[in-house]
Design a protein around this motif. Structure first.
Motif, PDB file in Angstrom:
ATOM      1  N   TYR A 470     -14.018 -53.911 -35.647  1.00 23.82           N
ATOM      2  CA  TYR A 470     -15.137 -53.889 -34.706  1.00 23.82           C
ATOM      3  C   TYR A 470     -15.119 -52.616 -33.866  1.00 23.82           C
ATOM      4  CZ  TYR A 470     -17.730 -55.202 -30.460  1.00 23.82           C
ATOM      5  OH  TYR A 470     -18.585 -55.235 -29.393  1.00 23.82           O
ATOM      6  N   SER A 471     -13.922 -52.159 -33.518  1.00 27.94           N
ATOM      7  CA  SER A 471     -13.782 -50.980 -32.670  1.00 27.94           C
ATOM      8  C   SER A 471     -12.495 -50.261 -33.021  1.00 27.94           C
ATOM      9  CB  SER A 471     -13.765 -51.392 -31.193  1.00 27.94           C
ATOM     10  OG  SER A 471     -13.471 -50.290 -30.361  1.00 27.94           O
ATOM     11  N   PHE A 472     -12.497 -48.930 -32.844  1.00 30.40           N
ATOM     12  CA  PHE A 472     -11.318 -48.121 -33.137  1.00 30.40           C
ATOM     13  C   PHE A 472     -10.676 -47.587 -31.860  1.00 30.40           C
ATOM     14  CE2 PHE A 472     -14.325 -47.279 -36.759  1.00 30.40           C
ATOM     15  CZ  PHE A 472     -13.707 -48.143 -37.640  1.00 30.40           C
ATOM     16  N   ASP A 473     -11.062 -48.131 -30.703  1.00 32.66           N
ATOM     17  CA  ASP A 473     -10.579 -47.604 -29.429  1.00 32.66           C
ATOM     18  C   ASP A 473      -9.063 -47.702 -29.289  1.00 32.66           C
ATOM     19  OD1 ASP A 473     -13.158 -47.059 -28.762  1.00 32.66           O
ATOM     20  OD2 ASP A 473     -13.459 -48.853 -27.532  1.00 32.66           O
ATOM     21  N   ALA A 474      -8.488 -48.752 -29.862  1.00 31.43           N
ATOM     22  CA  ALA A 474      -7.043 -48.972 -29.685  1.00 31.43           C
ATOM     23  C   ALA A 474      -6.192 -48.180 -30.671  1.00 31.43           C
ATOM     24  CB  ALA A 474      -6.733 -50.461 -29.816  1.00 31.43           C
ATOM     25  N   ILE A 475      -6.834 -47.447 -31.571  1.00 31.89           N
ATOM     26  CA  ILE A 475      -6.087 -46.681 -32.582  1.00 31.89           C
ATOM     27  C   ILE A 475      -6.012 -45.238 -32.100  1.00 31.89           C
ATOM     28  CG2 ILE A 475      -5.900 -46.080 -35.018  1.00 31.89           C
ATOM     29  CD1 ILE A 475      -7.688 -48.422 -35.664  1.00 31.89           C
ATOM     30  N   GLY A 476      -4.921 -44.888 -31.445  1.00 24.17           N
ATOM     31  CA  GLY A 476      -4.814 -43.569 -30.837  1.00 24.17           C
ATOM     32  C   GLY A 476      -4.571 -42.440 -31.822  1.00 24.17           C
ATOM     33  N   SER A 477      -4.206 -42.774 -33.065  1.00 22.33           N
ATOM     34  CA  SER A 477      -3.864 -41.727 -34.036  1.00 22.33           C
ATOM     35  C   SER A 477      -5.080 -41.087 -34.690  1.00 22.33           C
ATOM     36  CB  SER A 477      -2.953 -42.310 -35.114  1.00 22.33           C
ATOM     37  OG  SER A 477      -3.620 -43.357 -35.808  1.00 22.33           O
ATOM     38  N   LEU A 478      -6.266 -41.655 -34.490  1.00 21.51           N
ATOM     39  CA  LEU A 478      -7.453 -41.129 -35.159  1.00 21.51           C
ATOM     40  C   LEU A 478      -7.996 -39.922 -34.400  1.00 21.51           C
ATOM     41  CD1 LEU A 478      -9.337 -44.435 -36.074  1.00 21.51           C
ATOM     42  CD2 LEU A 478      -7.811 -43.072 -37.502  1.00 21.51           C
ATOM     43  N   PRO A 479      -8.411 -38.873 -35.113  1.00 22.95           N
ATOM     44  CA  PRO A 479      -8.979 -37.699 -34.426  1.00 22.95           C
ATOM     45  C   PRO A 479     -10.345 -38.013 -33.825  1.00 22.95           C
ATOM     46  CG  PRO A 479      -9.163 -37.464 -36.809  1.00 22.95           C
ATOM     47  CD  PRO A 479      -8.338 -38.695 -36.567  1.00 22.95           C
ATOM     48  N   SER A 480     -10.772 -37.176 -32.906  1.00 18.07           N
ATOM     49  CA  SER A 480     -12.051 -37.392 -32.218  1.00 18.07           C
ATOM     50  C   SER A 480     -13.243 -37.262 -33.163  1.00 18.07           C
ATOM     51  CB  SER A 480     -12.199 -36.392 -31.069  1.00 18.07           C
ATOM     52  OG  SER A 480     -12.127 -35.055 -31.554  1.00 18.07           O
ATOM     53  N   SER A 481     -13.053 -36.590 -34.298  1.00 18.48           N
ATOM     54  CA  SER A 481     -14.159 -36.396 -35.244  1.00 18.48           C
ATOM     55  C   SER A 481     -14.648 -37.713 -35.832  1.00 18.48           C
ATOM     56  CB  SER A 481     -13.737 -35.464 -36.377  1.00 18.48           C
ATOM     57  OG  SER A 481     -12.638 -36.014 -37.104  1.00 18.48           O
ATOM     58  N   VAL A 482     -13.802 -38.753 -35.791  1.00 20.15           N
ATOM     59  CA  VAL A 482     -14.184 -40.039 -36.362  1.00 20.15           C
ATOM     60  C   VAL A 482     -15.396 -40.605 -35.653  1.00 20.15           C
ATOM     61  CG1 VAL A 482     -13.464 -42.446 -36.660  1.00 20.15           C
ATOM     62  CG2 VAL A 482     -11.893 -40.590 -37.232  1.00 20.15           C
ATOM     63  N   GLY A 483     -15.410 -40.539 -34.326  1.00 19.63           N
ATOM     64  CA  GLY A 483     -16.541 -41.065 -33.570  1.00 19.63           C
ATOM     65  C   GLY A 483     -17.825 -40.333 -33.884  1.00 19.63           C
ATOM     66  N   GLY A 484     -17.783 -39.003 -33.920  1.00 21.57           N
ATOM     67  CA  GLY A 484     -18.985 -38.221 -34.231  1.00 21.57           C
ATOM     68  C   GLY A 484     -19.487 -38.482 -35.635  1.00 21.57           C
ATOM     69  N   LEU A 485     -18.558 -38.621 -36.584  1.00 18.76           N
ATOM     70  CA  LEU A 485     -18.959 -38.872 -37.963  1.00 18.76           C
ATOM     71  C   LEU A 485     -19.578 -40.254 -38.111  1.00 18.76           C
ATOM     72  CD1 LEU A 485     -18.962 -37.329 -40.571  1.00 18.76           C
ATOM     73  CD2 LEU A 485     -16.694 -38.213 -41.083  1.00 18.76           C
ATOM     74  N   ASN A 486     -19.030 -41.233 -37.402  1.00 15.64           N
ATOM     75  CA  ASN A 486     -19.623 -42.561 -37.441  1.00 15.64           C
ATOM     76  C   ASN A 486     -21.028 -42.568 -36.844  1.00 15.64           C
ATOM     77  OD1 ASN A 486     -18.231 -44.694 -38.737  1.00 15.64           O
ATOM     78  ND2 ASN A 486     -16.622 -44.637 -37.183  1.00 15.64           N
ATOM     79  N   THR A 487     -21.241 -41.808 -35.802  1.00 13.02           N
ATOM     80  CA  THR A 487     -22.583 -41.700 -35.224  1.00 13.02           C
ATOM     81  C   THR A 487     -23.545 -41.068 -36.220  1.00 13.02           C
ATOM     82  OG1 THR A 487     -21.640 -41.476 -33.003  1.00 13.02           O
ATOM     83  CG2 THR A 487     -23.921 -40.765 -33.292  1.00 13.02           C
ATOM     84  N   PHE A 488     -23.105 -40.012 -36.891  1.00 16.72           N
ATOM     85  CA  PHE A 488     -23.949 -39.348 -37.895  1.00 16.72           C
ATOM     86  C   PHE A 488     -24.304 -40.309 -39.034  1.00 16.72           C
ATOM     87  CE2 PHE A 488     -24.012 -37.182 -42.038  1.00 16.72           C
ATOM     88  CZ  PHE A 488     -25.120 -36.360 -41.868  1.00 16.72           C
ATOM     89  N   ILE A 489     -23.310 -41.040 -39.540  1.00 18.39           N
ATOM     90  CA  ILE A 489     -23.550 -41.999 -40.630  1.00 18.39           C
ATOM     91  C   ILE A 489     -24.559 -43.049 -40.196  1.00 18.39           C
ATOM     92  CG2 ILE A 489     -22.492 -43.829 -42.013  1.00 18.39           C
ATOM     93  CD1 ILE A 489     -19.911 -42.150 -42.025  1.00 18.39           C
ATOM     94  N   THR A 490     -24.427 -43.529 -38.966  1.00 19.41           N
ATOM     95  CA  THR A 490     -25.336 -44.568 -38.476  1.00 19.41           C
ATOM     96  C   THR A 490     -26.767 -44.060 -38.407  1.00 19.41           C
ATOM     97  OG1 THR A 490     -23.588 -45.653 -37.210  1.00 19.41           O
ATOM     98  CG2 THR A 490     -25.859 -46.051 -36.501  1.00 19.41           C
ATOM     99  N   ILE A 491     -26.968 -42.851 -37.902  1.00 21.08           N
ATOM    100  CA  ILE A 491     -28.329 -42.294 -37.797  1.00 21.08           C
ATOM    101  C   ILE A 491     -28.947 -42.158 -39.183  1.00 21.08           C
ATOM    102  CG2 ILE A 491     -29.641 -40.233 -37.153  1.00 21.08           C
ATOM    103  CD1 ILE A 491     -27.627 -39.871 -34.837  1.00 21.08           C
ATOM    104  N   VAL A 492     -28.176 -41.650 -40.139  1.00 17.10           N
ATOM    105  CA  VAL A 492     -28.696 -41.497 -41.503  1.00 17.10           C
ATOM    106  C   VAL A 492     -28.997 -42.863 -42.116  1.00 17.10           C
ATOM    107  CG1 VAL A 492     -28.216 -40.629 -43.827  1.00 17.10           C
ATOM    108  CG2 VAL A 492     -27.475 -39.321 -41.829  1.00 17.10           C
ATOM    109  N   ALA A 493     -28.122 -43.845 -41.868  1.00 12.63           N
ATOM    110  CA  ALA A 493     -28.341 -45.182 -42.420  1.00 12.63           C
ATOM    111  C   ALA A 493     -29.634 -45.787 -41.888  1.00 12.63           C
ATOM    112  CB  ALA A 493     -27.154 -46.081 -42.087  1.00 12.63           C
ATOM    113  N   LEU A 494     -29.919 -45.578 -40.617  1.00 12.67           N
ATOM    114  CA  LEU A 494     -31.162 -46.091 -40.051  1.00 12.67           C
ATOM    115  C   LEU A 494     -32.371 -45.395 -40.672  1.00 12.67           C
ATOM    116  CD1 LEU A 494     -30.106 -46.320 -36.292  1.00 12.67           C
ATOM    117  CD2 LEU A 494     -30.426 -48.223 -37.879  1.00 12.67           C
ATOM    118  N   LEU A 495     -32.266 -44.092 -40.916  1.00 13.87           N
ATOM    119  CA  LEU A 495     -33.377 -43.354 -41.537  1.00 13.87           C
ATOM    120  C   LEU A 495     -33.596 -43.809 -42.980  1.00 13.87           C
ATOM    121  CD1 LEU A 495     -32.664 -39.732 -40.191  1.00 13.87           C
ATOM    122  CD2 LEU A 495     -34.511 -41.284 -39.491  1.00 13.87           C
TER     123      LEU A 495
END
Length: 583
Positions: A470-495
């Motif tokens: 549901y959320s990746f907030d508790a996973i500190g090992s993930l780079p910050s790019s994960v959040g931006g990429l998930n946002t990009f995927i979501t926008i494209v999926a909606l389109l």
């Protein structure tokens, strides 16, 4: 069929509104019922995917998406798309409509059973959606329904009536698919017109036929697993529930084996991939040949590869279970068999490419979707080789790499083939043409969009981003790019989702205002384009059935008057003749 037999068939035709449109025994009406119902269910499944993506792309911004209903959305999305959309549409929709027309039959072998199969499927859909109305809502245990997660109290949302209604729905769906599968197999083997040998069947029919055999052999495993789990939930049995301590107290049940459920589920689950993909392969094969104006390359090899894929699909199921604790010797066997199944798939890919090679390619909307199918099938299939190797699968198994692979190779590929088939056979089913302009816009937005959605997921998988979270907030090992990429995927999926409204608009507009279709607008060779009218009448062929004299792929025959020769034409019409040998 004689005139007397034709008259007898017509006497059993629809006599009123209810028998013509609701409880119809005409395979064409039943096919449209399956198609319409599956598309509506699939639209709901797509909306659920939007909700999933909104949470992943904009975590916490949509407060109505909580962890419990997020899991419910994910479970219902997966089950709807795999079973109630893809399986129902490709077999119930395309199978029902095309088999009798392509083999020169008047209808399915068992018309009443055919009608009953649709309404049984409809009941399964009602049970599926009824889960949204019960206390606790639908199950949120994941579409794989692993037992301890599904039915233990509090283990997941919907662990009581949510999972029970889904299991009932699946059992009813298996009954519907069994009725349909028996009908398809019997019709292909027993109702072919004169001259239509097995090695003259179009590959669409071969794909549906093999898939129907797979349903008859694999769906009983799902049925048995569902009934056993239902008894675990309702009657207190312990087929799949082991000794469990819950909140410090040992449950009364013991001795069950949840791994047994996994074996039963995946014995259905992996053939299910090919129950969906094989009809899609057949559709793409026929369309690539028709729009390249070339005979299909290696017809016999294509048929044998379909049969090989179907057979091998029963011995690879446990590659989904490399992380379940199996004996390493089983790892070796299932990894080996998984890589072997890539061979017939590669044969089909080479044959598709060689069919296109130096062809007179017409880039119509159906052709674009067929090429898109080949592209996504190859891109998704190649990444399956990663997951077939134990040493790579274990770290990638619960990551977004699997999500990208699975969606491309099965979901997206099958949906592209479905769109190809709808655009191609819409003139036959309705007598009208669909808009090519809207169709091509729909294709390019969808095709480019799905790559932008699912290719980045391979990268997320290599980063170790877990799926089903549901959320990746508790996973500190993930780079910050994960959040931006998930946002990009979501926008494209909606389109991409919004672009499907173009398809709906095209269907509605074409039904009302579309250009009247010619008898054979695509200049195809298969029998369905030789019916006396479009749409075909009840009984399909009028007084006399067609007689088949050749295979389904006589395109660009040297010396022929046209660049196609229908299967029902006995001799090759020479250039400068009227098609009957007269100058």
């Amino acid at each position: 069929m004689s005139d007397t037999a034709h008259t007898a068939h017509e006497a059993h035709g629809p006599q009123g509104y209810w028998s013509k449109y609701i409880f119809s025994q005409d395979h064409k009406v039943i096919a449209l019922q399956y198609t319409g119902t599956a598309l509506l269910v699939g639209a709901f499944g797509m909306v659920l995917s939007w909700l999933i993506r909104l949470q992943l792309g904009f975590p916490g911004d949509f407060t109505f998406i909580q962890p419990s209903n997020y899991l419910q959305f994910m479970t219902q999305h997966g089950m709807i798309m795999i079973v109630y959309l893809l399986t129902a549409l490709l077999l119930g929709g395309f199978g029902n409509y095309l088999i009798p027309l392509m083999i020169g039959a008047r209808d399915m072998a068992f018309p009443f059973l055919n009608m009953l199969s649709y309404w049984t499927y409809f009941v399964s859909v009602l049970l599926l959606f009824a889960a949204f109305l019960v206390p606790g809502g639908p199950t949120g245990a994941g579409w794989t329904l692993y037992p301890t997660q599904s039915i233990l109290p509090g283990a997941s949302p919907g662990s009581e009536w949510g999972i029970r209604l889904l299991l009932m729905s699946l059992a009813v769906f298996v009954a519907a698919s069994t009725m349909g599968g028996l009908n398809y197999v019997t019709t292909v083997l027993q109702a072919r017109t004169r001259g239509m040998t097995l090695m003259r069947l179009p590959l669409t029919v071969w794909g549906i036929f093999v898939a129907a055999v797979l349903t008859l052999l694999s769906f009983p495993a799902l049925f048995v697993a569902g009934v056993m789990m239902l008894l675990d939930s309702l009657a207190g049995t312990s087929f799949f529930v082991p000794t469990v301590t819950l909140f410090g107290q040992q449950l009364a049940r013991e001795g069950g084996n949840p791994i047994l459920f996994q074996h039963l589920f995946w014995y259905f689950g992996h053939p299910e991939v090919y129950i969906v993909i094989l009809p899609a392969m057949g559709i793409a094969s026929d369309l690539l040949s028709a729009y390249a104006r070339k005979p299909i390359f290696g017809y016999k090899a294509m048929v044998l590869s379909l049969l090989a894929i179907g057979g091998l699909s029963f011995i690879v199921w446990a590659h989904h279970m490399f992380v379940s604790g199996m004996n390493p010797w089983f790892h070796f066997w299932f990894a080996f068999s998984t890589l072997i199944i890539a061979v017939p798939s590669a044969i089909k890919t080479y044959n598709w490419v060689l069919t296109l090679w130096k062809g007179n390619i017409h880039l119509t909307t159906p052709m674009l979707y067929s090429i898109g199918f080949v592209s996504t099938f190859v891109a998704g299939g190649v990444t399956g080789l990663f997951l077939g190797n134990v040493i790579i699968d274990v770290p990638l198994s619960d990551t977004y790499f699997v999500v990208g692979h699975f969606h491309l190779v099965m979901g997206v590929s099958a949906i592209l083939a479905i769109f190809a088939g709808i655009y191609h056979w819409f003139p036959k089913a309705t007598g009208r043409m669909m808009s090519e302009a809207l169709g091509k816009i729909h294709f390019w937005v969808t095709f480019v969009g799905v790559y932008l959605i699912f290719f980045p997921m391979y990268y997320l998988g290599f980063l170790g981003v877990p799926r089903r979270y549901y959320s990746f907030d508790a996973i500190g090992s993930l780079p910050s790019s994960v959040g931006g990429l998930n946002t990009f995927i979501t926008i494209v999926a909606l389109l991409v989702g919004a672009a499907q409204l173009l398809f709906a608009l095209n269907v509605i507009w074409s039904l009302a205002k579309g250009k009247r279709a010619e008898a054979n607008p695509w200049r195809a060779t298969t029998l369905e384009w030789q019916t006396p009218t479009s749409p075909p009448p009840h009984g399909n062929w009028g007084p006399a059935l067609p007689v088949v004299s050749r295979w389904a792929y006589d395109y660009s025959v040297p010396g022929a008057r046209e660049d196609f020769i229908p299967q029902s034409v006995a001799t090759t019409p020479a250039k400068g003749t009227d098609g009957k040998g007269q100058r």
